[in-house]
Design a protein around this motif. Structure first.
Motif, PDB file in Angstrom:
ATOM      1  N   ALA A 960       0.840  -1.204   0.000  1.00  0.00           N
ATOM      2  CA  ALA A 960       0.000   0.000   0.000  1.00  0.00           C
ATOM      3  C   ALA A 960       0.874   1.254   0.000  1.00  0.00           C
ATOM      4  CB  ALA A 960      -0.929  -0.019   1.216  1.00  0.00           C
ATOM      5  N   ARG A 961       1.961   1.204   0.797  1.00  0.00           N
ATOM      6  CA  ARG A 961       2.861   2.367   0.857  1.00  0.00           C
ATOM      7  C   ARG A 961       3.526   2.634  -0.478  1.00  0.00           C
ATOM      8  NH1 ARG A 961       5.897   0.668   4.709  1.00  0.00           N
ATOM      9  NH2 ARG A 961       7.880   0.288   3.645  1.00  0.00           N
ATOM     10  N   THR A 962       3.806   1.579  -1.222  1.00  0.00           N
ATOM     11  CA  THR A 962       4.458   1.730  -2.527  1.00  0.00           C
ATOM     12  C   THR A 962       3.449   1.794  -3.664  1.00  0.00           C
ATOM     13  OG1 THR A 962       4.730  -0.667  -2.723  1.00  0.00           O
ATOM     14  CG2 THR A 962       6.534   0.572  -1.724  1.00  0.00           C
ATOM     15  N   MET A 963       2.168   1.911  -3.309  1.00  0.00           N
ATOM     16  CA  MET A 963       1.074   2.070  -4.272  1.00  0.00           C
ATOM     17  C   MET A 963       0.949   0.878  -5.221  1.00  0.00           C
ATOM     18  SD  MET A 963       1.051   6.179  -5.044  1.00  0.00           S
ATOM     19  CE  MET A 963      -0.657   6.148  -5.570  1.00  0.00           C
ATOM     20  N   ASP A 964       1.335  -0.313  -4.746  1.00  0.00           N
ATOM     21  CA  ASP A 964       1.104  -1.550  -5.492  1.00  0.00           C
ATOM     22  C   ASP A 964      -0.283  -2.050  -5.092  1.00  0.00           C
ATOM     23  OD1 ASP A 964       1.110  -3.952  -6.784  1.00  0.00           O
ATOM     24  OD2 ASP A 964       2.818  -4.807  -5.705  1.00  0.00           O
ATOM     25  N   ARG A 965      -1.315  -1.429  -5.662  1.00  0.00           N
ATOM     26  CA  ARG A 965      -2.682  -1.701  -5.220  1.00  0.00           C
ATOM     27  C   ARG A 965      -3.120  -3.124  -5.550  1.00  0.00           C
ATOM     28  NH1 ARG A 965      -3.046   3.614  -7.432  1.00  0.00           N
ATOM     29  NH2 ARG A 965      -3.374   5.194  -5.817  1.00  0.00           N
ATOM     30  N   VAL A 966      -2.714  -3.604  -6.736  1.00  0.00           N
ATOM     31  CA  VAL A 966      -3.109  -4.962  -7.116  1.00  0.00           C
ATOM     32  C   VAL A 966      -2.480  -5.987  -6.168  1.00  0.00           C
ATOM     33  CG1 VAL A 966      -2.975  -6.703  -8.926  1.00  0.00           C
ATOM     34  CG2 VAL A 966      -3.444  -4.318  -9.520  1.00  0.00           C
ATOM     35  N   GLY A 967      -1.164  -5.816  -5.912  1.00  0.00           N
ATOM     36  CA  GLY A 967      -0.489  -6.738  -4.996  1.00  0.00           C
ATOM     37  C   GLY A 967      -1.078  -6.687  -3.608  1.00  0.00           C
ATOM     38  N   ALA A 968      -1.415  -5.484  -3.140  1.00  0.00           N
ATOM     39  CA  ALA A 968      -2.016  -5.362  -1.812  1.00  0.00           C
ATOM     40  C   ALA A 968      -3.376  -6.046  -1.763  1.00  0.00           C
ATOM     41  CB  ALA A 968      -2.144  -3.885  -1.439  1.00  0.00           C
ATOM     42  N   ALA A 969      -4.150  -5.904  -2.839  1.00  0.00           N
ATOM     43  CA  ALA A 969      -5.478  -6.538  -2.868  1.00  0.00           C
ATOM     44  C   ALA A 969      -5.361  -8.052  -2.841  1.00  0.00           C
ATOM     45  CB  ALA A 969      -6.226  -6.080  -4.117  1.00  0.00           C
ATOM     46  N   GLU A 970      -4.380  -8.590  -3.561  1.00  0.00           N
ATOM     47  CA  GLU A 970      -4.186 -10.045  -3.574  1.00  0.00           C
ATOM     48  C   GLU A 970      -3.880 -10.567  -2.166  1.00  0.00           C
ATOM     49  OE1 GLU A 970      -1.049 -10.516  -6.345  1.00  0.00           O
ATOM     50  OE2 GLU A 970      -2.340 -10.402  -8.125  1.00  0.00           O
TER      51      GLU A 970
END
Length: 1001
Positions: A960-970
């Protein structure tokens, strides 16, 4: 004056609040004609003329020492009489007598080098004005808008006309004009608050009077338009716009600014956003900034607090001897602190000619406002006056990294970078300093989209059309500021010993800070010189110095003065330093240019610093001094280099310079990989530092590459521009060591495109093939499979023609990974095995280990666990024999996958814990995220649900901090599954992200 009286009458209307309504009665009043009254109301008459000027100057600098020279300047300007000092003393004596009538005489104190009037905060109207505004700011921040509006109104009611109206002193009028500007900002703030509180009908008369008094002030006009529109007077609001446009076009030849035009369009469209929020509770607090009025005793300075841990703080060090510039600093500060939710982003553009100190003022402002921007400060030198100026794409990449985004997560397209940047800044209170901008397009995309942050831009010209920008012209110093600057450098005692000569020196250099600092540095370096001797030296070049205030020619003349005083070797070094246009130069560069030892070069550089021809780069690591060449000094040095081209040996010096960077980059790679492994080199000449000095520079090779990244990328361009194509491609390929580890994909592409063009133009077949091979690695990292094949096939043909086994090994390894990505596992298997044999043939154990690890992963994907284990054992054996801990970490991670598949979870966890320590020590956030992800899976398999959830939450936080939204959602989905069923996680969570495979760890 008629309009002013109308404004004052309207201004004294009180808002409907429960605040006290009694008028404030300070003893000293400068917010209007100068007045002094006793505590009981008795009048203290101050004779017009010199005494009022002196009192006004003392009150504007209340509680600060005002020098006698400054008072002389306020009374007589540039032509004081011979008896000026005596007359000032007489005025001070008379003032003490007048003030004694009301019991204030003892507060006028003599203190070297002048006088100070001690005034408590409630006795001076300007100090009260500042206090009320600060209290209003605090109330607004706390959501008490009614109280804030009343306090802002109370501050406005202190005014009785233009500040110090009636004074004939040009200096006082200039300072008073700044106070008048503060008053207008206060009234604008009050209008904002009234509009937010729904009092649009009541505020229309006052705004109408203010717009009539200040027809060119677009901010007031916009507020009047909004008040009229909310009052149901749409046609009148549009007429106010049309009148303003006519005035601007006829008087200035310009159209209204973006904000005013957008407001007109919104009114025409009936934009619902213009309507008032439903209740006062809906109103966001107005982050109105307090004014720094003349130093009131009640306004004790609070110590600045640094941003919190992890907050970006990129500003260079403040200038230790910064003096003066009070008006421009206060004006910029007032503007920068006027932002807030719902308000435009404040943008202060400091413009003016070269050498006036725009950058110094910007940095000083940033340090002064540290506690006002708790979320941090971003700084970028856009190098607008340099040939290789920074682009908005470069600056956005730099800022996103500072805000915690790893290189792998930074988008390529500039629009996507700008969107991510604005999203990260939304709601934050940050200061952005954009230094040395040359054009609007450099700056526009770097502006936040939210009004809580503020921006400082510096530049000479060309910065126009920025939304919400206010231009603050930075002129030369005042005479007193210039004298204070001289005293700060050479010491006040020397200036006090020859005050008239000091004033002459200031006049002769046109009060230009750059020229003045050069002269001051020469005097500081030669304490046996008198100021008169320096004045006589300057007088010899009077014809040129008369034009100091007229641009570049004059600046060149002042630089020439110091340049002529250097030794022959110092002059040659300065000329050769201009060969490299990058910003920050390490000490060894001078040694390479002169082909001398490091310590001699360091002494020469320090002599140039002493002469103010070089600046020490305060942002560099203290263990390796770096220096900066001012752009104007570099221009002068280039011209001198052209005149002495035959004597300086510039071509040989340039070869040594490029060779020095290449030799250090080679050695950095060797120390990281244990030798010249998985890399192709050319035969360009190297220039080598002594081993002990190389050891000191490369104690942490990757950190050195990171520190010198800008220089190294610039040298790739420099080598291409000067016909050194062999060195150009060699250095570009070597730098992939850093580009890949730190995800500097933009630099990777830019340097390789330049190197490919240079190698192609020079007909270097091997160099062209090496660059294309390296570019294929970049394409694979970015999952650009078609361009990867397009680069690999011609590279393979070239290496086959050359019989280059190492080149073929690297090509086959990349072709194998490409085939694996495209689902052609049989081809991948054959190519990997060929690559292993080629690496073994040339003794490249790093390439061999890396390819064995890829073969093992391929075996795991095919379910051949025993084959995978055998391959990993071979790879681990090589790592242990060669003591390559870097490659061992990669192998251990693949082994953790094997352990998971065999359900040997404790062993998998042990392997992962060791690799985690490695990636954390390198600052690899993306790698840390992937290892934690797999550790979460392993702990879930071990039945440690709480620990698994903790690890996965840590992964979510990182992504989330690095704005990897897809990875965070997974990972959030996995967390939800884990909470429902402890065995719900997949057994295989890969280390490499989708579409990216580490190539040369």
């Amino acid at each position: 004056m008629l309009i002013w009286r109308l404004v004052l009458v309207l201004g004294r209307r009180r808002s409907h609040t429960d605040m006290p309504t009694t008028a404030d009665k300070p003893i000293y009043r400068v917010l209007g004609p100068l007045e002094v009254t006793g505590a009981s109301g008795e009048e203290c008459r101050i004779p017009r003329g010199r005494q009022q000027v002196v009192l006004g100057a003392l009150l504007l600098e209340a509680n600060r020492v005002v020098s006698t020279e400054s008072l002389i300047d306020a009374i007589w300007g540039e032509e004081p009489p011979v008896t000026a000092r005596t007359q000032v003393q007489t005025c001070i004596s008379a003032l003490r007598t007048s003030l004694a009538v009301i019991g204030e005489g003892a507060r006028l104190v003599t203190r070297e080098p002048g006088y100070v009037l001690e005034v408590s905060g409630d006795r001076l109207d300007a100090a009260l004005f500042s206090r009320y505004r600060k209290e209003a700011h605090d109330a607004a921040q706390a959501g008490r808008l009614q109280e804030a509006a009343a306090l802002t109104r109370r501050a406005a009611d202190l005014w009785r006309g233009p500040a110090l109206s009636g004074s004939r002193s040009d200096k006082l009028q200039s300072m008073a004009a700044q106070l008048d500007e503060y008053r207008l900002i206060n009234l604008e703030t009050y209008a904002d608050m009234e509009l937010r509180l729904g009092r649009h009908v009541q505020i229309v008369p006052e705004l109408s009077a203010l717009v009539a008094a200040y027809p060119l002030r677009e901010t007031l006009r916009g507020r009047l338009m909004l008040a009229l529109y909310r009052s149901g007077r749409q046609a009148e609001a549009l007429e106010v716009f049309r009148e303003g446009r006519t005035i601007l076009v006829e008087q200035l030849g310009i159209e209204p600014g973006d904000q005013l035009r957008e407001l007109e369009s919104a009114i025409l469209a009936g934009d619902p956003d213009l309507r008032l929020p439903g209740t006062e509770q809906d109103v966001t607090s107005v982050a109105e900034a307090p004014v720094r009025a003349p130093a009131a005793a009640s306004e004790a300075a609070l110590p600045p607090t640094r941003p919190g841990r992890g907050t970006p703080f990129q500003l260079p060090l403040d200038n230790a001897d910064f003096t003066g510039r009070t008006q421009i600093v206060e004006a910029a500060q007032e503007l920068l602190l006027a932002g807030g939710d719902g308000r435009p982003t404040p943008v202060a553009v400091l413009s003016g000619p070269s050498g006036v100190g725009k950058s110094t003022i910007a940095v000083h402002l940033g340090h002064r406002l540290v506690r006002d921007f708790p979320d941090g400060q971003l700084y970028c030198d856009l190098a607008g006056t340099e040939p290789s100026s920074a682009t908005a794409l470069d600056a956005l990449g730099r800022f996103l990294r500072a805000l915690g985004i790893p290189g792998a997560q930074i988008p390529g397209p500039i629009d996507e970078r700008a969107e991510m940047y604005r999203s990260l800044l939304a709601g934050k209170r940050m200061l952005i300093v954009l230094d040395n901008a040359s054009a609007t397009q450099q700056v526009r995309l770097l502006l936040p989209g939210h009004g809580t942050s503020s921006v400082i831009v510096t530049g000479q010209s060309g910065i126009t059309g920025l939304p919400g920008a206010r231009f603050l012209y930075v002129d030369v110093c005042s005479r007193q500021e210039a004298i204070d600057m001289l005293a700060a450098v050479i010491g006040p005692a020397r200036v006090a010993a020859e005050p008239e000569v000091a004033a002459d020196l200031v006049r002769m250099v046109g009060r230009l800070p750059l020229a003045l600092r050069i002269v001051a540095a020469r005097l500081a370096a030669r304490p046996n010189w008198s100021l008169m001797w320096m004045r006589d030296r300057l007088s010899d070049e009077r014809h040129r110095l008369d034009e100091l205030s007229h641009g570049e020619l004059a600046i060149r003349s002042s630089i020439a003065l110091t340049y002529d005083g250097l030794t022959g070797t110092g002059r040659r070094l300065l000329r050769l330093l201009s060969l490299e246009d990058c910003g920050s130069l390490p000490t060894w560069v001078a040694a390479a240019l002169l082909d001398t030892d490091l310590f001699h070069a360091g002494d020469l550089l320090e002599s140039l610093v002493d002469a103010q021809m070089l600046e020490v780069d305060s942002t560099a690591l203290p263990s390796e001094p770096h220096y900066r060449l001012h752009s104007l000094v570099r221009l002068f040095a280039r011209e001198e280099r052209e005149r002495h081209a035959a004597d300086d040996g510039a071509e040989d010096a340039l070869t040594r310079l490029v060779g020095g960077w290449l030799a250090l980059a080679d050695e950095a790679h060797r120390r990281l990989y244990g030798g010249d492994f998985t890399i192709l080199h050319g035969d360009a000449p190297r220039w080598h530092l002594p081993e002990a000095q190389v050891d000191q520079l490369l104690r942490d090779p990757l950190a050195w590459l990171e520190t010198e990244r800008a220089n190294l990328c610039h040298v790739v361009d420099l080598a291409a521009e000067t016909g050194r194509a062999e060195a150009c491609w060699d250095l570009a390929v070597t730098l992939v060591t850093m580009f890949e580890s730190r995800c500097y994909f933009d630099d990777w592409q830019r340097t390789h495109e330049r190197a490919l063009a240079a190698a192609s133009e020079a007909g270097l077949l091997r160099g062209r093939a090496a660059v294309m091979l390296s570019m294929s690695s970049l394409y694979l990292t970015r999952s650009q499979l078609t361009p990867a094949r397009g680069a690999l096939e011609p590279a393979q043909e070239a290496f086959e023609a050359l019989g280059d086994t190492l080149g073929l090994a690297l090509v086959r390894r990349n072709l194998a990974m490409l085939s694996q990505r495209q689902g052609d596992e049989p081809s991948a298997l054959v190519l990997h095995r060929q690559a292993v044999a080629d690496f073994q043939a040339v003794g490249d154990h790093v390439g061999q280990t890396n390819t064995l690890a890829h073969l093992a992963r391929l075996a795991l994907d095919q379910g051949r666990l025993d084959d995978a284990e055998e391959l990993l054992d071979q790879a681990m054996d090589i790592c242990r024999r060669t003591r390559n801990t870097r490659m061992e970490g990669q192998v251990r991670f693949v082994m953790s996958d094997l352990m998971q598949r065999r359900e040997r979870y404790p062993e998998a966890e042990q392997l992962l814990r060791g690799v985690l320590d490695q990636v954390r020590s390198r600052g690899d956030i993306a790698g840390e995220s992937r290892i934690l992800h797999r550790l979460g899976s392993v702990n879930a398999r071990l039945g440690r649900s709480a620990e698994a959830q903790r690890l996965l939450r840590e992964v979510v936080a990182i992504r989330a901090r690095t704005m990897d939204r897809v990875g965070a959602a997974e990972v959030r989905l996995e967390l939800a599954q884990l909470e429902a069923d402890h065995s719900g996680l997949s057994a295989d969570i890969g280390f490499e992200p989708q579409g990216r495979t580490p190539l040369r760890h």
